[in-house]
Write an enzyme that holds these catalytic residues in place. Structure first.
Site, PDB file in Angstrom:
ATOM      1  N   TYR A  29       2.548   2.872  -6.508  1.00 40.70           N
ATOM      2  CA  TYR A  29       1.321   2.220  -6.024  1.00 40.70           C
ATOM      3  C   TYR A  29       1.137   2.572  -4.547  1.00 40.70           C
ATOM      4  O   TYR A  29       1.111   1.726  -3.663  1.00 40.70           O
ATOM      5  CB  TYR A  29       1.334   0.705  -6.252  1.00 40.70           C
ATOM      6  CG  TYR A  29      -0.068   0.212  -6.512  1.00 40.70           C
ATOM      7  CD1 TYR A  29      -0.698   0.486  -7.713  1.00 40.70           C
ATOM      8  CD2 TYR A  29      -0.786  -0.478  -5.539  1.00 40.70           C
ATOM      9  CE1 TYR A  29      -2.001   0.093  -7.947  1.00 40.70           C
ATOM     10  CE2 TYR A  29      -2.090  -0.871  -5.761  1.00 40.70           C
ATOM     11  CZ  TYR A  29      -2.688  -0.582  -6.984  1.00 40.70           C
ATOM     12  OH  TYR A  29      -3.976  -0.969  -7.211  1.00 40.70           O
ATOM     13  N   GLY A  33       0.843   4.264   4.123  1.00 40.78           N
ATOM     14  CA  GLY A  33       2.201   4.140   4.666  1.00 40.78           C
ATOM     15  C   GLY A  33       3.147   5.124   3.985  1.00 40.78           C
ATOM     16  O   GLY A  33       3.911   5.837   4.646  1.00 40.78           O
ATOM     17  N   HIS A  34       3.075   5.175   2.644  1.00 44.84           N
ATOM     18  CA  HIS A  34       3.928   6.134   1.926  1.00 44.84           C
ATOM     19  C   HIS A  34       3.571   7.566   2.318  1.00 44.84           C
ATOM     20  O   HIS A  34       4.448   8.413   2.501  1.00 44.84           O
ATOM     21  CB  HIS A  34       3.739   5.996   0.411  1.00 44.84           C
ATOM     22  CG  HIS A  34       4.155   4.673  -0.143  1.00 44.84           C
ATOM     23  ND1 HIS A  34       3.258   3.748  -0.625  1.00 44.84           N
ATOM     24  CD2 HIS A  34       5.382   4.116  -0.294  1.00 44.84           C
ATOM     25  CE1 HIS A  34       3.904   2.685  -1.061  1.00 44.84           C
ATOM     26  NE2 HIS A  34       5.191   2.875  -0.869  1.00 44.84           N
TER      27      HIS A  34
END
Ligand code: PAF
Length: 279
Positions: A29, A33-34
């Site tokens: 998900y 940020g990822h």
């Protein structure tokens, strides 16, 4: 982009990878940020791998494991366009084979903050991260500073277990309004999301006061609490100002780098945020 769903497929592909290899472990998900972790890995590594695994052992019995948000197709698109070369998406059975009985407990650092609020959580995190690092054998692995205690626990685990891997911490990514990116933000109703802006507002106010010379730990915590308490939808779990290395709560005057961190509930959703204060 290779999608490896088994250890055998991962190991096959890993044998041919051009190094250094950077790993971005995630629970999916994905958000900005990822992607910032992927970008950091791309800047430093020849091959970037990501993993998507919603790890059951880091969720408490009353937490959101079953309904943790998942969207594999979207995650794969995002990772592919970000230039990831392999995604490891193991099953629970692959990660925790029948009879699995080994857990990793980082005894320091885990009795406070999220460790105190979520007993067993960091045993689950340390165990799964150790398994992912062993499975992928990256040269570097990338984690966000938003989960500051998780980052500290993983650094300690990697050091204590003599793993030949560099743990890289990356800055918190925020939406334009200041809310720290989190997969759990999707749970927030619009009015809760609005109220959640008090978290970054409170941290920023304390940061400004610190920059202006305020050093008293309790006064700094109070600045944060005051901003959040002004929001009736917000329920504070904790606001902490702790030594950035030991995570021991600070009293009196702040002398060294300190982690100002908080967890605040909006209904069943608990959001984390933090800043580091350096005198
Ligand atoms: O931060 C996360 O998403 C998870 O805790 C991690 C590090 C992928 C382990 O499951």
């Amino acid at each position: 982009m290779i999608v490896a769903r088994t250890l055998a497929a991962l190991r096959d592909a890993r044998r041919d990878a051009r190094g250094p290899v950077g790993l971005v472990p995630t629970m999916g998900y994905l958000h900005q940020g990822h992607l910032s972790l992927v970008h950091a890995a791309k800047a430093e590594c020849e091959s970037v791998y990501a993993s998507i695994f919603v790890n059951p052992t880091q969720f408490g019995p009353h937490e959101d494991f079953a309904k943790y948000p998942r969207d594999e197709a979207r995650d794969l698109e995002m990772l592919e366009s970000a230039g990831v070369s392999l995604v490891f998406i193991p099953s629970v059975e692959e990660m925790y084979p029948a009879g699995d009985a080994t857990r990793i407990s980082v005894d320091a650092l885990t009795g406070v903050l999220e460790g105190a609020r979520r007993p067993g959580h960091f045993v689950g995190v340390a165990t799964v991260v150790a398994k992912l690092l062993n499975a992928v054998q990256p040269d570097r692995s990338y984690f966000g500073q938003k989960d500051a205690q998780q980052l500290a626990v993983i650094r300690r685990m990697v050091r204590d277990l003599l793993l030949p891997i560099e743990v890289v911490g990356c800055p918190i990514i925020r939406d334009d309004d200041g809310l720290a990116c989190s997969s759990r933000n999707v749970y927030l109703a619009p009015e809760q999301r609005q109220a959640a802006l008090s978290l970054s507002r409170g941290l920023r106010a304390a940061e400004h006061a610190f920059a202006a010379g305020l050093r008293d730990a309790e006064a700094l915590r109070t600045i944060v609490r005051t901003q959040i308490l002004a929001e009736p939808l917000a329920a504070i779990d904790y606001v902490s100002l702790a030594d950035a290395d030991s995570l021991a709560e600070l009293e009196g005057s702040v002398q060294g780098p300190a982690l100002l961190s908080l967890v605040v509930g909006f209904g069943p959703t608990h959001l984390l945020d933090n800043v580091t204060l350096v005198p």
